[in-house]
Motif scaffolding. Sequence first.
Motif, PDB file in Angstrom:
ATOM      1  N   ILE A 125      44.810  62.327  94.932  1.00 53.65           N
ATOM      2  CA  ILE A 125      43.416  63.119  94.446  1.00 53.65           C
ATOM      3  C   ILE A 125      42.173  63.011  95.401  1.00 53.65           C
ATOM      4  N   SER A 126      41.549  64.068  95.230  1.00 49.34           N
ATOM      5  CA  SER A 126      40.265  63.981  96.092  1.00 49.34           C
ATOM      6  C   SER A 126      39.115  64.519  95.159  1.00 49.34           C
ATOM      7  N   TRP A 127      38.072  63.847  95.039  1.00 48.32           N
ATOM      8  CA  TRP A 127      36.982  63.990  93.936  1.00 48.32           C
ATOM      9  C   TRP A 127      35.638  64.013  94.650  1.00 48.32           C
ATOM     10  N   ASP A 128      34.516  64.404  94.108  1.00 51.20           N
ATOM     11  CA  ASP A 128      33.190  64.274  94.528  1.00 51.20           C
ATOM     12  C   ASP A 128      32.641  63.238  93.560  1.00 51.20           C
ATOM     13  N   PRO A 129      32.063  62.094  94.007  1.00 51.34           N
ATOM     14  CA  PRO A 129      31.770  61.104  93.280  1.00 51.34           C
ATOM     15  C   PRO A 129      30.615  61.407  92.400  1.00 51.34           C
ATOM     16  N   THR A 130      29.586  62.219  92.834  1.00 51.85           N
ATOM     17  CA  THR A 130      28.425  62.642  92.422  1.00 51.85           C
ATOM     18  C   THR A 130      28.471  63.392  91.235  1.00 51.85           C
ATOM     19  N   GLN A 131      30.003  64.131  90.809  1.00 54.00           N
ATOM     20  CA  GLN A 131      29.981  64.946  89.874  1.00 54.00           C
ATOM     21  C   GLN A 131      31.043  64.177  88.828  1.00 54.00           C
ATOM     22  N   LEU A 132      32.086  63.344  89.403  1.00 53.63           N
ATOM     23  CA  LEU A 132      32.993  62.972  88.410  1.00 53.63           C
ATOM     24  C   LEU A 132      33.289  61.426  88.797  1.00 53.63           C
ATOM     25  N   LYS A 133      33.447  60.735  87.949  1.00 55.18           N
ATOM     26  CA  LYS A 133      33.899  59.515  87.655  1.00 55.18           C
ATOM     27  C   LYS A 133      35.700  59.143  87.911  1.00 55.18           C
ATOM     28  N   LEU A 134      35.929  58.227  88.443  1.00 55.42           N
ATOM     29  CA  LEU A 134      37.469  57.901  88.640  1.00 55.42           C
ATOM     30  C   LEU A 134      37.747  57.554  87.392  1.00 55.42           C
ATOM     31  N   SER A 135      37.203  56.861  86.369  1.00 47.60           N
ATOM     32  CA  SER A 135      37.456  56.511  85.054  1.00 47.60           C
ATOM     33  C   SER A 135      37.817  57.816  84.058  1.00 47.60           C
ATOM     34  N   GLU A 136      37.110  58.792  84.409  1.00 50.17           N
ATOM     35  CA  GLU A 136      37.198  60.169  83.668  1.00 50.17           C
ATOM     36  C   GLU A 136      38.580  60.610  84.169  1.00 50.17           C
ATOM     37  N   ILE A 137      39.000  60.526  85.651  1.00 50.80           N
ATOM     38  CA  ILE A 137      40.178  61.084  85.901  1.00 50.80           C
ATOM     39  C   ILE A 137      41.333  60.516  85.115  1.00 50.80           C
ATOM     40  N   PHE A 138      41.377  58.953  85.045  1.00 50.75           N
ATOM     41  CA  PHE A 138      42.196  58.193  84.652  1.00 50.75           C
ATOM     42  C   PHE A 138      42.623  58.714  82.984  1.00 50.75           C
ATOM     43  N   GLN A 139      41.221  58.793  82.448  1.00 51.13           N
ATOM     44  CA  GLN A 139      41.119  58.921  80.978  1.00 51.13           C
ATOM     45  C   GLN A 139      41.951  60.567  80.600  1.00 51.13           C
ATOM     46  N   LEU A 155      44.377  57.366  71.918  1.00 49.81           N
ATOM     47  CA  LEU A 155      44.157  57.854  73.377  1.00 49.81           C
ATOM     48  C   LEU A 155      42.824  58.546  73.380  1.00 49.81           C
ATOM     49  N   MET A 156      42.426  59.106  72.261  1.00 51.00           N
ATOM     50  CA  MET A 156      41.128  59.724  72.626  1.00 51.00           C
ATOM     51  C   MET A 156      39.706  58.977  72.880  1.00 51.00           C
ATOM     52  N   GLN A 157      40.076  57.503  72.621  1.00 49.56           N
ATOM     53  CA  GLN A 157      38.778  56.905  72.715  1.00 49.56           C
ATOM     54  C   GLN A 157      38.801  56.529  74.211  1.00 49.56           C
ATOM     55  N   ILE A 158      37.480  56.286  74.735  1.00 50.16           N
ATOM     56  CA  ILE A 158      37.170  56.005  76.063  1.00 50.16           C
ATOM     57  C   ILE A 158      38.009  54.314  76.527  1.00 50.16           C
ATOM     58  N   ASN A 159      38.785  54.465  77.258  1.00 54.47           N
ATOM     59  CA  ASN A 159      39.453  53.108  77.751  1.00 54.47           C
ATOM     60  C   ASN A 159      38.477  52.168  78.650  1.00 54.47           C
ATOM     61  N   ALA A 160      38.352  51.139  78.153  1.00 54.16           N
ATOM     62  CA  ALA A 160      37.213  50.198  78.747  1.00 54.16           C
ATOM     63  C   ALA A 160      37.785  49.777  80.279  1.00 54.16           C
ATOM     64  N   ASP A 161      39.063  49.415  79.986  1.00 52.90           N
ATOM     65  CA  ASP A 161      39.868  49.165  81.350  1.00 52.90           C
ATOM     66  C   ASP A 161      39.403  50.242  82.399  1.00 52.90           C
ATOM     67  N   TYR A 162      39.509  51.354  82.151  1.00 56.13           N
ATOM     68  CA  TYR A 162      39.526  52.284  83.050  1.00 56.13           C
ATOM     69  C   TYR A 162      37.942  52.372  83.715  1.00 56.13           C
ATOM     70  N   GLN A 163      37.037  52.113  82.841  1.00 54.62           N
ATOM     71  CA  GLN A 163      35.504  52.126  83.335  1.00 54.62           C
ATOM     72  C   GLN A 163      35.541  51.155  84.508  1.00 54.62           C
ATOM     73  N   ALA A 164      36.373  49.966  84.441  1.00 53.72           N
ATOM     74  CA  ALA A 164      36.148  49.140  85.475  1.00 53.72           C
ATOM     75  C   ALA A 164      36.608  49.466  86.837  1.00 53.72           C
ATOM     76  N   TYR A 165      37.313  50.663  86.964  1.00 55.74           N
ATOM     77  CA  TYR A 165      37.858  51.276  88.329  1.00 55.74           C
ATOM     78  C   TYR A 165      36.592  51.907  88.938  1.00 55.74           C
ATOM     79  N   ASP A 166      35.237  52.073  88.145  1.00 55.06           N
ATOM     80  CA  ASP A 166      34.183  52.900  88.917  1.00 55.06           C
ATOM     81  C   ASP A 166      33.562  51.783  89.805  1.00 55.06           C
ATOM     82  N   GLU A 167      33.847  50.435  89.439  1.00 50.38           N
ATOM     83  CA  GLU A 167      33.015  49.624  90.219  1.00 50.38           C
ATOM     84  C   GLU A 167      33.524  49.652  91.693  1.00 50.38           C
TER      85      GLU A 167
END
Length: 786
Positions: free
Chosen positions: A133-147, A64-76
């Motif tokens: 959830i509500s977040w600032d896209p300039t400071q945080l990526k959605l994939s990081e929230i999923f992770q 689980l501690m590895q970055i999930n590549a599928d989550y990174q796609a949610y940043d698109e």
Amino acid sequence: MTDTCFHCGETIPSDCHLTIQVAGNTKPVCCLGCQAVAQAILNEGLSQYYKFREQPADKAEAGLMQINADYQAYDEASVQAEFVRIEQNLKKADLSLEGMHCAACAWLIEKRLIHLTGLIKITVNLTQSRASISWDPTQLKLSEIFQAIEEIGYQASPFKLSEVESYYSKRNKEFMRQLVVAGFFTMQVMMLAFAMYSDVLEAQYNEFFRWISLLLATPVVLYSSQPIIRSSLISLKNKSLNMDVPVSIAIIGTYLASCYATFSQSGEVYFESAAMFVFLLLTSRYLEHQVKSKATSLSANMLKLLPLIANKKNESGEFEAVAASTLIPGDIILVKQGQTIPADGILLSNSVSVEESMLTGESLPISKNSGDVCLAGCIVVDHSIEIKVSSSGKSTTLAQIAYQQEQISENRSAFINAADKVAKQATLGVLILAGLTYCIWQFWLGENGLWYAVAVLVATCPCALSLALPTALSASSSALKTKGILIQNSRAIEQACQLNAIAFDKTGTLTSGQFSVSNVLFEPGFEANKILDWLAHMELRANHPLASAFEKPKSKLDISDFSVIAGIGISARIHNHKVVAGSNKLIQQPLAERFDGAQIYIYIDEQFAGAVWLTDTIRECAKDSLSQLELYKCILSGDTSPQLSSVAEHLNLDYQAGLTPQQKVSALTQLRKQYGSVAMVGDGVNDALVLAEADISIAMNEAATLSKQKSDVILLGSQLDKISLLINQSNRLNHVIKQNFGWAIGYNLIVLPLAVVGILTPWMAVIGMSASSLIVVINSMRLLKI
């Protein structure tokens, strides 16, 4: 040291010696995944979770501690367009959460995420298993929230509100604003009215209190009563009369008459009556709205069945993550082991096993060969495959089932029809009588006829009639929910007592959906217990759905050369023996006949060793629960295995096997012709059509989301004995509703002549109307006790 995992509570394997440090104490964990999740929770200073949780967490996946590549796609941007909203440079989204069990889980997720830099707000809804959830896209990526969510042992996926649910959510906010305004100002007006009517007020202040009452009642009449007045206007526009017409006339008439009395400084004012009308009716309708709103909260989350992301082959021959909604026929996509197929298509790989339980309701994997159709929503079991897309999005089979389900019309409530019919017939008479009363007193008897006409309207105001049905339904729904029965359509409680037949699906409905070994047969020279232990090790490595049928391995084995044979089975080398286990594709015809019905066939060193029969366990107390239902019962199933006849025989039920979703609908129609009103109990997406067609549809709590979408009833504990409780409550509801209607109509018939002749003044009519409504509500509240 305990033999259970500190994080998930599962038994620790004998060869596992993993631990973590908790407040200076060593605690054992069962795997690397649980160790990683527990350590992440402790590192964030959230150890209180383990103190207050009500049950152990789900077993964590390793890595689980590895970055999930599928989550990174949610940043698109193309993917986020499906479910992310942008407001004031902030992004907002709703997420579905899996693995939550109690309030401690919600607390843990909120505390973990709020530490993320850039996360503005998070609200976790335990009941709906969702997070906003509500977040600032300039400071945080959605994939990081999923992770971050996955690191503490939960799984998040995008949630997209359906149009219906969006409407109910918006309407709920409007209702709340209108109800708050009505409640607040009604209390103020009532206090002023009490002061004026009780003669405790000095005469010089009476006129001042009238003007204050006018100001306070105006927001209630002009704002809070909008749903009622709008409904009456629509009814009149359609040249019809509903119960809102006399209500609106009573509210507006009382308000305008009180305004006239205030301006002319003559007569009485009844601003409190108008405000109270609005508040009482709005409260009852809000309760009714809440029932419908809760039903839509269980609407189909298509994003969980159809993934947002697909791996599409580009012009250079490489696969890249794209939004699944952008797929078109002819695209080549890659679906990895364990992933959900995002679109319908043709299998290009040689073979594969897919789990179609979301579409067929059956848990056994289905073998697919090159050229076969693979449907969206199915899960790839054994290895990665390539598919040529034939349809996507709304054109998929899954989406078409949902669409067809929407097209099946719902039966309208018999009581609502009766109430509307009474209202239409009575309303016109009341309006005519009020007009005649005004004319007689105004022009014949020479008195101000306005207040007599208002008294008629107030006295005969169908408040009690309006409250008779929704209050009883709300009380029944609330009571049933406490017993594990969620009502999504009020028609179900009304008509359950009229059922003459009930049909059940098998897998996941009458059975638990958890497999167990029912029989084994081995050739001479092969030791059954040893081979079953080997098989348990192999199934666990394959992450196969059938692994749950076997006991946890009792020994440590030397396993090597493990592999999955696409579309056939699995193989491995155990203690220098080559072991192959799989479907009947492994064996020849004579053996197939001898071991007919077996699910697993085993070869050791290329010699046939034996076979294993699996069965799906019948739900506990299913037989006793069905015996409580004194109506015709049968099974309508897509299963064709011998287990179906065994289950039917054990439960003493008739059955029809191998039915497609459309054939189930036809079979249900025949049952209706033969017996009358019929209910359907199911759980798979294949049951969605027949559930929508049934007079009353009942879904198990573990049912596919599409099956829940339009089911009238959901058994939250998946306990079949709740069906008889539903029928009993239906009998009680019908009895109470008839009492309510009888009282409401009888009261109006009694007070009407008193209002016409002037014996019943407007203030007396208000008290009588309030008492009548209160009696109806109190009578309905008896249904809260089961």
